[in-house]
Design an enzyme around this catalytic site. Structure first.
Site, mmCIF file in Angstrom:
data_model
loop_
_atom_site.group_PDB
_atom_site.id
_atom_site.type_symbol
_atom_site.label_atom_id
_atom_site.label_comp_id
_atom_site.label_asym_id
_atom_site.label_seq_id
_atom_site.Cartn_x
_atom_site.Cartn_y
_atom_site.Cartn_z
ATOM 1 N N THR A 386 56.480 20.783 31.342
ATOM 2 C CA THR A 386 57.402 21.787 30.837
ATOM 3 C C THR A 386 58.693 21.045 30.533
ATOM 4 O O THR A 386 58.922 19.967 31.065
ATOM 5 C CB THR A 386 57.619 22.857 31.919
ATOM 6 O OG1 THR A 386 56.354 23.417 32.224
ATOM 7 C CG2 THR A 386 58.561 23.955 31.487
ATOM 8 N N GLY A 478 59.119 22.447 36.240
ATOM 9 C CA GLY A 478 58.761 22.253 37.652
ATOM 10 C C GLY A 478 57.856 23.317 38.223
ATOM 11 O O GLY A 478 57.771 23.454 39.447
#
Ligand code: DON
Length: 575
Positions: A386, A478
């Site tokens: 991401t 995360g």
């Protein structure tokens, strides 16, 4: 006379030594407090903080040409597709929080959607067991990508420069190539066998001799895809050759995305959700992100405690934050999902009294067991998959965008002929009630699979105001740790007075209700703090890096001060 001359010189040396010793002692004390030291350059006309130096430069160039934050965001987004393939992201989706200089706010949800042929049991075998890996490393793992539509939609409403001008830098980077970092070389080498396994014919990003830092990565098929997007906008992706290649790729395996799914994909403007923490006003992402709701809940939960007195990462601070996190993630598991399909009780969840009440049953002497915490009754782990970027322009417009393919390099399935990776975002649904996803998160009905539904996200792009003025732009990748990383970064600035870079550098910890462990970055907690927490029954587990925060702070004197995460190749550029 001589003596008289020598005397001040001795004094001078003595004072100099004294000052040096004091500085040394201060630095040692600081490092023992785990308070990082850093200083940041400051800018006034605009700033970009994102995952690669190439994309940051592209964004800065657009700002310098007179583009606004949305122009820069579009250019950065496509440049990241080329230079940060771990996180894509034209084969994935994302979330945007925007604040105009005049204070109006908007969010754009360009999260992937479940294909029309999906269903709640699609990852279960005939006995109801989860089929390992099916929601992660296969063609069936992909949701319908949202990023190209998201960028086109944002640009149409808020952009100022020509679309083609914003895509061109990415095309140039793909066609001419760029020198890869050590990190990307390692990531690519590590994933080579998965690329080969998942793509018999069309594996890209492979170097038979192994990649090394400084190698040139050229992506010609991707350049052609980007040219179609440059020339035809969203249609260059959702219909025509690229769409057909996506569907062909689906058919070559067990994929279910159809041309109709692609044609029908549309991102959605949603009102931001907001809350107050002391003199700060938090503007963040509504569902289908769980991140915004959870962030506001966390801030409400810890508001009444004297964190500043206890200090950064002291045992009391950590204990209160962990207990808040345990309760908030329990709520997430039950109440959060796509608001277009499930009535999410947002107002009740972010109500300050509700959250303060949730904290009443915690005991200073012993960790609450997660098994003893159920979702409340309301009225209504590290990798690079991401990416987040924060941008401000010279007028004071700000944008906070997090995008994802979910797993590193998504499903590891390339769209043959089109040169990009597809997401494995379907794993963010609760594929079976109570069965943890790849981040250990559990869920139920609110986040079950339904055709056209968006999977719940933890992405937490956020903007903070102070006294009605822009104060901070923040977010991170995360997985499940996104929410707690944003929470900690905000507190690091507003409670512990760190500057933006220090707040980003600071070591983090994380709790998510289940599993009942506190994950900590190496060096996040001092030994005595760890011992106190362990004696109270907290299970501490050391983990690699947590989060990769890219953020911008507006200083009291009106400058933009960046924090680019040293855990990645992240870069801050301004002017
Ligand atoms: O949307 C989500 O919550 C996840 N797909 C995000 C994944 C992620 O952040 C992985 N990053 N390192």
């Amino acid at each position: 006379m001589l003596n008289n001359i020598k005397q001040p010189s001795n004094n001078f040396i003595f004072h100099l030594l004294r000052v040096l010793v004091l500085i040394l002692l201060f630095q040692i004390a600081k490092s023992q407090d785990n308070i990082p030291t850093a200083s940041s350059p400051k800018y006034k006309k605009g700033m970009v903080v994102c995952a690669t130096p190439y994309a940051a430069q592209v964004g800065l160039d657009i700002l310098k040409k007179g583009g606004n934050v949305i122009d820069a965001a579009v250019a950065v987004q496509f440049a990241l597709q080329v230079t940060h393939p771990e996180a894509g992201n034209i084969g994935g989706g994302g979330l945007m929080v925007y604040r105009a200089a005049n204070g109006t706010t908007k969010t754009l949800d360009f999260r992937e959607k479940a294909p029309a042929n999906s269903n709640a049991n699609m990852y279960l075998d005939s006995t109801g067991k989860v089929i390992p890996d099916l929601s992660l490393n296969t063609r069936k793992a992909s949701g319908v990508p949202g990023s190209v539509d998201g960028m086109a939609t944002a640009h149409k409403k808020l952009g100022s420069l020509k679309w083609a001008e914003l895509i061109q830098p990415a095309i140039d980077l793909a066609r001419k190539g760029f020198k890869i970092s050590k990190r990307l070389a390692n990531d690519l080498n590590r994933t080579k066998s998965d690329f080969v396994k998942n793509n018999q014919q069309n594996a890209y990003l492979i170097n038979e001799n192994g990649w090394k830092e400084g190698d040139l990565l050229v992506q010609e098929d991707l350049a052609k895809t980007l040219e179609l997007i440059r020339d035809k906008g969203r249609d260059g992706f959702y219909s025509g050759p690229v769409a057909n290649l996506i569907v062909k790729e689906m058919k070559s395996g067990n994929g279910i995305i159809t041309n109709a799914d692609l044609e029908n994909y549309h991102s959605v403007w949603r009102n931001a959700i907001t809350g107050d923490y002391k003199k700060y006003h938090i503007i963040t992402m509504p569902p289908p992100s769980s991140g915004g709701v959870a962030l506001l809940q966390l801030l409400q939960s810890v508001k009444k405690y004297p964190l500043i007195k206890w200090g950064f990462n002291s045992d009391s601070t950590v204990q209160v934050m962990v207990e808040a996190e345990r309760r908030v993630y329990a709520d997430r598991s039950k109440y959060l999902g796509d608001p277009d399909f499930f009535k999410v009780p947002v107002d009740s969840l972010i109500n300050p009294q509700y959250n303060q009440k949730r904290m009443e049953n915690f005991d200073w002497n012993a960790a609450t067991l997660s098994s003893a915490i159920l979702p409340g009754i309301v009225a209504g782990y590290e990798s690079d998959q991401t990416t987040h970027y924060s941008i401000v322009d010279g007028e004071g417009n700000a944008v906070s965008i997090t995008t994802t393919l979910n797993d590193t390099f998504g499903s590891k399935v390339f769209v043959g002929g089109a040169g990009f990776l597809l997401n494995d975002e379907m794993d963010d649904f609760s594929i079976k009630p109570g069965v943890p996803n790849m981040y250990g998160l559990v869920g139920g009905k609110a986040n079950s699979i339904e055709p056209g539904k968006r999977m719940l996200s933890s992405m937490t792009p956020t903007i903070v105001e102070k006294d009605g003025k822009l104060f901070m732009v923040v977010g991170t990748p995360g997985g499940s740790t996104i929410i707690t990383s944003v929470f900690q970064t905000i507190l690091n600035v507003i409670e512990f007075n760190f500057d933006m870079q220090q707040a980003v550098d600071a070591k983090k910890f994380h709790h998510q209700w289940l599993p009942d462990v506190v994950t900590i970055e190496k060096g996040a907690l001092q030994e005595n703090c760890k011992n106190i927490l362990i004696s109270k029954g907290y299970k501490l587990v050391e983990k690699g890096a947590i989060g990769r925060v890219d953020a911008i702070l507006i200083t009291n004197d009106g400058y933009y001060q960046g924090g680019a995460d040293p855990r990645g190749d992240d870069t801050k550029l301004g002017w």
